[in-house]
Design a protein around this motif. Sequence first.
Motif, PDB file in Angstrom:
ATOM      1  N   LEU A 166      49.606 -21.216  46.476  1.00 17.83           N
ATOM      2  CA  LEU A 166      48.346 -20.814  47.181  1.00 17.83           C
ATOM      3  C   LEU A 166      48.708 -20.435  48.654  1.00 17.83           C
ATOM      4  O   LEU A 166      49.838 -20.933  49.462  1.00 17.83           O
ATOM      5  CB  LEU A 166      47.422 -22.315  47.708  1.00 17.83           C
ATOM      6  CG  LEU A 166      46.783 -22.702  46.164  1.00 17.83           C
ATOM      7  CD1 LEU A 166      46.257 -24.291  46.295  1.00 17.83           C
ATOM      8  CD2 LEU A 166      45.604 -21.739  45.796  1.00 17.83           C
ATOM      9  N   VAL A 167      47.930 -19.271  49.140  1.00 18.69           N
ATOM     10  CA  VAL A 167      48.222 -18.588  50.434  1.00 18.69           C
ATOM     11  C   VAL A 167      46.700 -18.640  51.093  1.00 18.69           C
ATOM     12  O   VAL A 167      45.709 -17.855  50.725  1.00 18.69           O
ATOM     13  CB  VAL A 167      48.612 -17.273  50.100  1.00 18.69           C
ATOM     14  CG1 VAL A 167      48.952 -16.482  51.709  1.00 18.69           C
ATOM     15  CG2 VAL A 167      50.053 -17.247  49.271  1.00 18.69           C
ATOM     16  N   PRO A 168      46.778 -19.212  52.328  1.00 19.48           N
ATOM     17  CA  PRO A 168      45.504 -19.287  53.049  1.00 19.48           C
ATOM     18  C   PRO A 168      45.218 -17.982  53.535  1.00 19.48           C
ATOM     19  O   PRO A 168      45.878 -17.184  54.195  1.00 19.48           O
ATOM     20  CB  PRO A 168      45.743 -20.317  54.173  1.00 19.48           C
ATOM     21  CG  PRO A 168      47.372 -20.257  54.408  1.00 19.48           C
ATOM     22  CD  PRO A 168      47.925 -19.692  53.116  1.00 19.48           C
ATOM     23  N   VAL A 169      43.773 -17.463  53.584  1.00 23.34           N
ATOM     24  CA  VAL A 169      43.151 -16.327  54.062  1.00 23.34           C
ATOM     25  C   VAL A 169      41.846 -16.478  54.626  1.00 23.34           C
ATOM     26  O   VAL A 169      41.008 -17.089  53.829  1.00 23.34           O
ATOM     27  CB  VAL A 169      43.363 -15.150  52.887  1.00 23.34           C
ATOM     28  CG1 VAL A 169      42.413 -13.895  53.599  1.00 23.34           C
ATOM     29  CG2 VAL A 169      44.226 -14.838  52.260  1.00 23.34           C
ATOM     30  N   PRO A 170      41.712 -16.173  55.973  1.00 28.94           N
ATOM     31  CA  PRO A 170      40.395 -16.463  56.462  1.00 28.94           C
ATOM     32  C   PRO A 170      39.488 -15.457  56.129  1.00 28.94           C
ATOM     33  O   PRO A 170      39.622 -14.500  55.492  1.00 28.94           O
ATOM     34  CB  PRO A 170      40.839 -16.284  58.032  1.00 28.94           C
ATOM     35  CG  PRO A 170      42.082 -15.288  58.136  1.00 28.94           C
ATOM     36  CD  PRO A 170      42.452 -15.609  56.826  1.00 28.94           C
ATOM     37  N   PHE A 171      37.957 -15.775  56.713  1.00 29.81           N
ATOM     38  CA  PHE A 171      37.249 -14.587  56.325  1.00 29.81           C
ATOM     39  C   PHE A 171      37.346 -13.338  57.224  1.00 29.81           C
ATOM     40  O   PHE A 171      38.034 -13.365  58.275  1.00 29.81           O
ATOM     41  CB  PHE A 171      35.734 -15.289  56.916  1.00 29.81           C
ATOM     42  CG  PHE A 171      35.127 -16.178  56.222  1.00 29.81           C
ATOM     43  CD1 PHE A 171      35.120 -15.897  54.662  1.00 29.81           C
ATOM     44  CD2 PHE A 171      34.296 -17.282  56.629  1.00 29.81           C
ATOM     45  CE1 PHE A 171      34.622 -17.056  53.799  1.00 29.81           C
ATOM     46  CE2 PHE A 171      34.061 -18.308  55.843  1.00 29.81           C
ATOM     47  CZ  PHE A 171      34.012 -18.027  54.279  1.00 29.81           C
ATOM     48  N   ASN A 172      37.068 -12.195  56.566  1.00 29.33           N
ATOM     49  CA  ASN A 172      36.985 -10.815  57.412  1.00 29.33           C
ATOM     50  C   ASN A 172      38.390 -10.494  57.721  1.00 29.33           C
ATOM     51  O   ASN A 172      38.599  -9.880  59.092  1.00 29.33           O
ATOM     52  CB  ASN A 172      36.346 -11.127  58.804  1.00 29.33           C
ATOM     53  CG  ASN A 172      34.800 -11.317  58.362  1.00 29.33           C
ATOM     54  OD1 ASN A 172      34.149 -10.933  57.574  1.00 29.33           O
ATOM     55  ND2 ASN A 172      34.289 -12.455  59.202  1.00 29.33           N
TER      56      ASN A 172
END
Length: 457
Positions: A134-140
Amino acid sequence: SFHGAAGTVTGSKYLINVNGKKILVDCGMFQGSRELRLRNWNPPPFEPSEIEAIIITHSHVDHIGYLPKLVREGFSGAIYATPPTMAIGGISLLDTAHLLAEDAEYRNKKKLTRHEKALPLFTTEDVEAARKLLVPVPFNSWVKINEYFQFRYHDAGHILGATSVELALSNMKRETSVLFSGDVGRYNNPMTNDPSEPPECDYLVCESTYGGRLHPPEDPDSEFINIIHEVIERKCVLLIPAFAVGRTQQIIYLVNRLIKNKRIPPINIHVDSPMGISVTDIYAQYSSYRPLDMDRSADGRSTLEASNVFFHRDRKESKLLNRLKGPGIIISASGMMVGGRILHHLLNRLPDTNTIMALVGYMAEGTLGRQLMDGETTVYIHKTMVRVRAKIVTIYGLSAHADYSELLRWLQPFKRKPRRVFVTHGEISQSEAMAGHLKKERGWDCLIPTLDQTVEL
């Protein structure tokens, strides 16, 4: 290629191939009819080791539940998700693995399997292997996967951390954009942000869960007020099958807000879902991803963890709830009653006329939940015939899915029409209705893909 959520609601898997480079958007498990569930056991319709990355829209099992099996089959790339989706998804997959193991153990013990030995679809070890990717990605925020693919997330509402995916494809000097709606949420839901304005795109993959329906105008508050007054008056138990992610927290919040505003008397809420309990903690943790201010009481507890809310984590505590006398509320998973602790409560309480059961969410075709919603008077649970004597009520106003008018509202900002809209994630009648609305009101070209169909952009 549409390897799920085509002509059906569950199993979302969209494979995109540019010059032999392949990624997936979502990797869900099929739920519902036996025919659909058996698809989970088929070999993947693509080579898992050839997939470079998977982009997850949100943490419901029909969008992430196939991940552990795909990893076991050879996938080793990045799995992108928002931080709340990572947190909830990890818990959801572990919970699913435990339920699969318990179900296999129960079937072997009771000799309910057609096979020599019932086995789970995946194990906790498979889940842990998937979580490491898993790799975290924020909005926008744009993320470049390779020279052919980049994407960014937009807030879809629906549940905590849920997204629509804007995918940019490059092939030499040609560029194409595809927007995957994910599951679009409702407007003015106190538990989630409103869906953010979608970007323009060349192609749109649009969900249609409620593509032919309008949610009733009834206020769920008034429906709950009437039901809970009846529960208190009859001194009975209100049994609520609820999705552990989103719906459980929404019901706790709604009931306790009604108590706080003195619209109903105090009543105890028993949450019998280990996963629902853990997700409730995550909702409190990721406050920046939701509009709700969890108003703290004098003792420092949030609305979701008030003194009338009792969490039952282990199986022994769950069994003790069989003795619970009313008035009281039991919330248990799974929401569509396809597995989990709710089945044991149904065995115990469906034959009891002093039980009220509230159906508060979507029930896919072929599920026990759909049978009860359709008024069946006899159902089978673990191959045991159960008479339905409990009072069954359906509350539509709590849905986390946009209806067709809300989907049209979400798509309103489009100034140019997409080249084509692929209408997915709906039973065929709902997808056909949604395609009809888009053609009639927007003049958009729509295709309802079939399972495993491949199209060229």
